[in-house]
Design a protein around this motif. Structure first.
Motif, PDB file in Angstrom:
ATOM      1  N   SER A 119     -46.056  39.177  -7.913  1.00 41.28           N
ATOM      2  CA  SER A 119     -44.521  38.796  -8.346  1.00 41.28           C
ATOM      3  C   SER A 119     -44.535  37.310  -8.093  1.00 41.28           C
ATOM      4  O   SER A 119     -44.967  36.654  -7.267  1.00 41.28           O
ATOM      5  CB  SER A 119     -43.853  39.454  -7.679  1.00 41.28           C
ATOM      6  N   SER A 120     -43.497  36.700  -9.081  1.00 39.31           N
ATOM      7  CA  SER A 120     -43.304  35.218  -8.978  1.00 39.31           C
ATOM      8  C   SER A 120     -42.095  34.856  -7.869  1.00 39.31           C
ATOM      9  O   SER A 120     -41.755  33.696  -7.621  1.00 39.31           O
ATOM     10  CB  SER A 120     -42.642  34.856 -10.328  1.00 39.31           C
ATOM     11  N   MET A 133     -42.107  32.059  -5.339  1.00 39.55           N
ATOM     12  CA  MET A 133     -43.392  31.349  -5.249  1.00 39.55           C
ATOM     13  C   MET A 133     -42.789  29.991  -6.244  1.00 39.55           C
ATOM     14  O   MET A 133     -42.036  30.307  -7.167  1.00 39.55           O
ATOM     15  CB  MET A 133     -44.377  31.973  -6.070  1.00 39.55           C
ATOM     16  N   GLU A 181     -43.909  26.919  -9.085  1.00 42.48           N
ATOM     17  CA  GLU A 181     -44.636  26.922 -10.328  1.00 42.48           C
ATOM     18  C   GLU A 181     -46.222  26.810  -9.925  1.00 42.48           C
ATOM     19  O   GLU A 181     -47.193  27.386 -10.488  1.00 42.48           O
ATOM     20  CB  GLU A 181     -44.237  26.151 -11.375  1.00 42.48           C
ATOM     21  N   TYR A 237     -47.749  29.968  -8.364  1.00 39.25           N
ATOM     22  CA  TYR A 237     -47.706  31.272  -9.542  1.00 39.25           C
ATOM     23  C   TYR A 237     -48.646  31.059 -10.322  1.00 39.25           C
ATOM     24  O   TYR A 237     -49.614  31.876 -10.880  1.00 39.25           O
ATOM     25  CB  TYR A 237     -46.445  31.411  -9.884  1.00 39.25           C
ATOM     26  N   THR A 238     -48.977  29.699 -10.625  1.00 36.59           N
ATOM     27  CA  THR A 238     -49.860  29.257 -11.899  1.00 36.59           C
ATOM     28  C   THR A 238     -51.307  29.478 -11.337  1.00 36.59           C
ATOM     29  O   THR A 238     -52.397  30.431 -11.987  1.00 36.59           O
ATOM     30  CB  THR A 238     -49.798  27.947 -12.331  1.00 36.59           C
ATOM     31  N   THR A 258     -51.931  33.255 -11.268  1.00 33.31           N
ATOM     32  CA  THR A 258     -51.612  34.187 -12.638  1.00 33.31           C
ATOM     33  C   THR A 258     -52.769  33.578 -13.553  1.00 33.31           C
ATOM     34  O   THR A 258     -53.605  34.225 -14.155  1.00 33.31           O
ATOM     35  CB  THR A 258     -50.368  34.018 -12.965  1.00 33.31           C
ATOM     36  N   TRP A 262     -41.658  32.031 -14.739  1.00 37.45           N
ATOM     37  CA  TRP A 262     -42.798  32.981 -14.654  1.00 37.45           C
ATOM     38  C   TRP A 262     -43.272  33.446 -16.316  1.00 37.45           C
ATOM     39  O   TRP A 262     -44.345  33.568 -16.584  1.00 37.45           O
ATOM     40  CB  TRP A 262     -42.631  34.415 -14.197  1.00 37.45           C
ATOM     41  N   LYS A 280     -47.072  33.179 -17.724  1.00 35.47           N
ATOM     42  CA  LYS A 280     -47.583  34.203 -18.714  1.00 35.47           C
ATOM     43  C   LYS A 280     -47.936  33.958 -19.982  1.00 35.47           C
ATOM     44  O   LYS A 280     -48.958  34.387 -20.594  1.00 35.47           O
ATOM     45  CB  LYS A 280     -46.498  35.494 -18.494  1.00 35.47           C
TER      46      LYS A 280
END
Length: 224
Positions: free
Chosen positions: A75-76, A79, A81, A84-85, A88, A126, A130
């Motif tokens: 989940s973002s 977090m 960027e 999360y990057t 993900t 997010w 994605k």
């Protein structure tokens, strides 16, 4: 077929694993992850791997697969960027790049999300990340890449979310989700239909790489 599964302990991954084990044409499922599964099955083999950013030590175990079902994600919430990057985009591409080199005839199926931004320029963090991940996967030399964008997912057959709050919500609104899934299939999918639809695209392909909720439900209803 031989199937490689990432994220088998997550809610989506649990459902996908169940459908793989039930499918007569799936001879073997190899689940790669950091956490051991509690279940045992004659088709299921587990590969525990702590560093999901380095698959070089596993390359001898990652060859000869027909499909990779990539259900690993975070989940973002909370977090930034960059973090999360890394969890993900970077993690997914490390795994996918390795698999594309070792299994060029593989079908790669990635769990993304409804609202993903393919332009990579939108305001929602997010969705941009994605979208960047999806675009990069489509450039890899796999036999085929399919990008699943489920919306609301209903857990079925004992599948549970690892997040206690989410599981409580699913338990409370389960009957409502079942009703909505029947009358508005473009809104809600289930862990069962996601798993069946993934196997359907591996077997028969699909007209387009992006698979939205309504497409998931239609694919899952096709003859297995």
């Amino acid at each position: 077929m031989r199937v490689l599964l990432f994220g088998a302990t997550g809610m989506v991954g649990q459902g996908v694993l169940r459908e793989c084990l039930l499918a007569a044409d799936v001879q073997e499922v190899v689940a790669v992850g950091r956490t051991a599964l509690t279940q045992e099955h004659g088709k299921l083999h587990q590969v525990l791997h702590a560093d999901m950013f380095d698959f070089q030590p596993l390359e001898h175990l990652l060859q000869g697969f027909d499909a990779c079902l990539f259900c690993l994600g975070v989940s973002s919430v909370g977090m930034d960027e960059a973090s999360y990057t890394r969890q993900t985009y970077d993690l997914t591409l490390v795994a996918a790049s390795t698999l594309a080199r070792l299994n060029p005839q593989m079908t790669f199926v990635y769990v993304s999300g409804t609202g993903t931004d393919s332009s990579e320029r939108g305001k929602v963090m997010w969705a941009r990340v994605k979208g960047k991940t999806e675009n990069a996967l489509l450039r890899l030399p796999f036999k085929a890449v399919y990008l699943f964008r489920p919306g609301i997912i209903q857990p079925l057959h004992g599948v549970r979310s690892k997040t206690r709050l989410y599981q409580t919500v699913y338990t409370l609104i389960g009957p409502l989700l079942s009703l909505v899934r029947r009358v508005r299939p473009a809104w809600v999918v289930s862990t069962e239909t996601v798993g069946r639809a993934m196997l359907a695209v591996v077997r028969h392909g699909a007209p387009q790489p992006v698979i939205e909720p309504a497409h998931i439900n239609r694919l899952a209803a096709e003859r297995r």
